[in-house]
Design an enzyme around this catalytic site. Structure first.
Site, PDB file in Angstrom:
ATOM      1  N   GLU A   1      31.133 -17.547   9.444  1.00  0.00           N
ATOM      2  CA  GLU A   1      29.935 -17.784   8.631  1.00  0.00           C
ATOM      3  C   GLU A   1      30.050 -19.204   8.108  1.00  0.00           C
ATOM      4  O   GLU A   1      30.897 -19.498   7.279  1.00  0.00           O
ATOM      5  CB  GLU A   1      29.844 -16.755   7.506  1.00  0.00           C
ATOM      6  CG  GLU A   1      28.437 -16.599   6.955  1.00  0.00           C
ATOM      7  CD  GLU A   1      28.189 -17.481   5.750  1.00  0.00           C
ATOM      8  OE1 GLU A   1      27.856 -18.680   5.961  1.00  0.00           O
ATOM      9  OE2 GLU A   1      28.323 -17.006   4.624  1.00  0.00           O
TER      10      GLU A   1
ATOM     11  N   CYS B   1      25.566 -20.827   0.806  1.00  0.00           N
ATOM     12  CA  CYS B   1      25.180 -21.006   2.209  1.00  0.00           C
ATOM     13  C   CYS B   1      23.748 -20.567   2.444  1.00  0.00           C
ATOM     14  O   CYS B   1      23.077 -21.075   3.348  1.00  0.00           O
ATOM     15  CB  CYS B   1      26.128 -20.232   3.117  1.00  0.00           C
ATOM     16  SG  CYS B   1      26.311 -18.494   2.691  1.00  0.00           S
TER      17      CYS B   1
END
Length: 527
Positions: free
Chosen positions: A244, A278
């Site tokens: 990720e 993020c």
């Protein structure tokens, strides 16, 4: 492996310093590469026993972890706020809540999700064949976690790995080592057997030991640059990865959007954790017909946000965790100004003694040639562009190397869902943002430079398990028709039977084909 600051060589320690005040919070010893390798070997031994435990035992440990978190709730929230720089409210809403919710979900549902799965097979069922998928532990899972959510991210990943029967070696960020120690404390207090969890502490390159010692699976959360490096190293060892790697998440605001809700939701999605997320909204595309009122209202709201250290629950936007990240934020603002962008509010670091902060910053007159629109910021900047046609907005939203999440703001939910299907992202929200990482039931992850693989939900839990397919016979000592010897009768039986089973139109021969196929499995074929 519990690290002990009292045994540390002063030359080999990590000092934890608050990004909000600059004060030293504590220290932890750096784990040597030799110690890390030993921790992995110890984890291999522990994994064999832990992987054989009953699900009830694993569920008991997960529930005890939640009990311990709640018992020490205020201390954990304060440590997250002090060491990471976010407010205590965000420490609860964005870190402790997802962790406890995920642990609860896994304790209640992991056994069902990971239960043996029989596979229905029509053709091979005729041959007396059965197949079952068993979801078994990998063994040792390495987790490299980031500094922006140093509690919530590793805790959700850890709980999934542990409930699936794995041992874990966790490498927390060297910016938040005390939170790594807290995580170790929680699971030890919950009754997790020794060496099932080890926390190794040190700078980024220490994580390479996980690959060198060939853990069975690796989960990495961090930057694209480091993610590529990790992927290259793991590829050489053929270690499966979950990556990720961040995002440049767009928001599309249609002409029928509720301005009050959209400006509040997008502002929160951009500024929570000082934009160091993020899934932060990092670029906004607003329909031309509402562009001016949208910009005016969101700028007004941005100016009202309180920036600074959390002293008495009196801040909205906390600190920038690292000095390097602060430089990236300042540089993107300077580049945008130089290219002709207009900064409507914020744009300059406030002088707050001892801390690193940057105010909520709204920028217009931007385009995709500017780094603030094209590169990940990881800070409280919100550039806004206008569009006239929804297909143009979709094209702009997809014009990015990232693909983590996106949001669509509209009163027409059906239309919003149609747009969502055209966006290149792992998750799309309608009239909200950012919260989806906290959903224990749904998969989390992205595409393109945002990485691959999933955490959370059924998909994420299954990545923590190794699927084993076991095929067997219902009938003992039966000769299989595809075994030797071959002959023309077998060829014709297979050909006609296959036509029947696959729906090929050969008229009356179809039933004859099925009969021949069944006959080939008849008792006369048995040994």
């Amino acid at each position: 492996m519990q690290s002990n600051p009292k045994d540390a060589d002063p030359k080999n320690i990590i000092l934890s310093r608050s990004p909000s005040t600059g004060e030293i919070l504590g220290e932890v010893p750096i784990t040597s590469r030799e110690q890390a390798a030993q921790a992995i070997e110890s984890a291999r031994v522990a994994a064999r026993q832990w992987g054989e435990t009953d699900f009830r035992e694993r569920e008991k440990v997960l529930k005890a972890a939640n009990d311990y978190i709640y018992k020490h709730f205020d201390r954990i929230a304060k440590l997250i706020s002090d060491e990471n720089g976010k407010s205590r409210v965000e420490a609860v809403s964005a870190e402790i809540t997802p962790a406890m919710y995920t642990i609860k979900h896994l304790a209640d549902n992991a056994r069902r999700i990971l239960s043996d799965e029989p596979i229905s097979m029509f053709l091979w069922g005729l041959a007396g064949k059965t197949s079952t998928i068993h979801y078994l532990p990998w063994g040792v899972i390495g987790i490299i976690s980031p500094w922006n959510y140093p509690f919530g991210i590793p805790m959700t990943q850890l709980s999934a790995a542990l409930v699936a029967g794995n041992a874990v070696v966790l490498k927390p960020s060297s910016s938040t080592p005390l939170i790594g120690e807290m995580i170790n404390e929680i699971w030890a207090a919950a009754g997790l057997p020794a060496d099932v969890l080890s926390v190794i502490q040190g700078p980024g390159p220490l994580g390479e030991v996980l690959i060198e010692q060939r853990v069975d699976r690796l989960v990495f959360t961090g930057s694209v640059e480091i993610g590529r490096h990790v992927a290259r190293l793991a590829a050489d060892k053929l270690i499966p990865l979950t990556l990720e790697l961040g995002g440049k998440d767009p928001a599309i605001v249609l002409e029928d959007a509720d301005l009050e809700a959209a400006t509040s939701g997008i502002l929160w999605g951009a500024m929570a954790n000082a934009g160091q997320t993020c899934a932060s909204i990092e670029r906004v595309y607003v329909h031309d017909s509402i562009f001016e009122p949208f910009v005016e209202l969101i700028t007004k709201k941005a100016r009202s946000l309180r920036v600074g250290p959390d002293r008495d629950f009196d801040t909205d936007v906390g600190a920038i965790t690292s000095s390097g990240q602060l430089r990236i934020i300042e540089q993107q603002v300077e580049q945008a100004r130089a290219a002709g962008a207009t900064v409507l509010c914020g744009g300059d670091s406030p002088q707050i003694e001892g801390g690193r902060f940057f105010p909520p910053t709204i920028i217009i007159d931007v385009d995709h040639t500017m780094p603030v629109m094209a590169e990940e910021t990881f800070g409280p900047l919100l550039p806004i562009m206008r569009f006239t046609d929804v297909e143009q907005a979709i094209e702009l939203a997809n014009d990015s190397p990232f693909g983590l999440s996106a949001s669509v703001w509209t009163a027409d939910i059906a239309r919003g869902k149609g747009i969502a299907r055209k966006l290149r992202a792992g998750t799309v929200t309608l009239n909200d943002s950012l919260y989806t990482y906290g959903l224990a039931e749904t998969p989390w992850g992205g595409i393109k430079d945002s990485g691959y693989g999933r955490t959370h939900g059924r998909d994420g839990l299954l990545e923590m398990a190794r699927p084993l397919h076991v095929a067997s016979d219902r009938f003992f000592k039966m000769k299989k028709p595809w075994w030797y010897p071959y002959n023309r009768e077998l060829y014709d039986s297979l050909k006609r039977g296959l036509a029947f089973l696959t729906g090929v139109n050969i008229g009356k021969q179809r039933s004859a084909g099925l009969f021949k196929l069944i006959k080939s499995f008849s008792p006369k074929s048995r040994l």
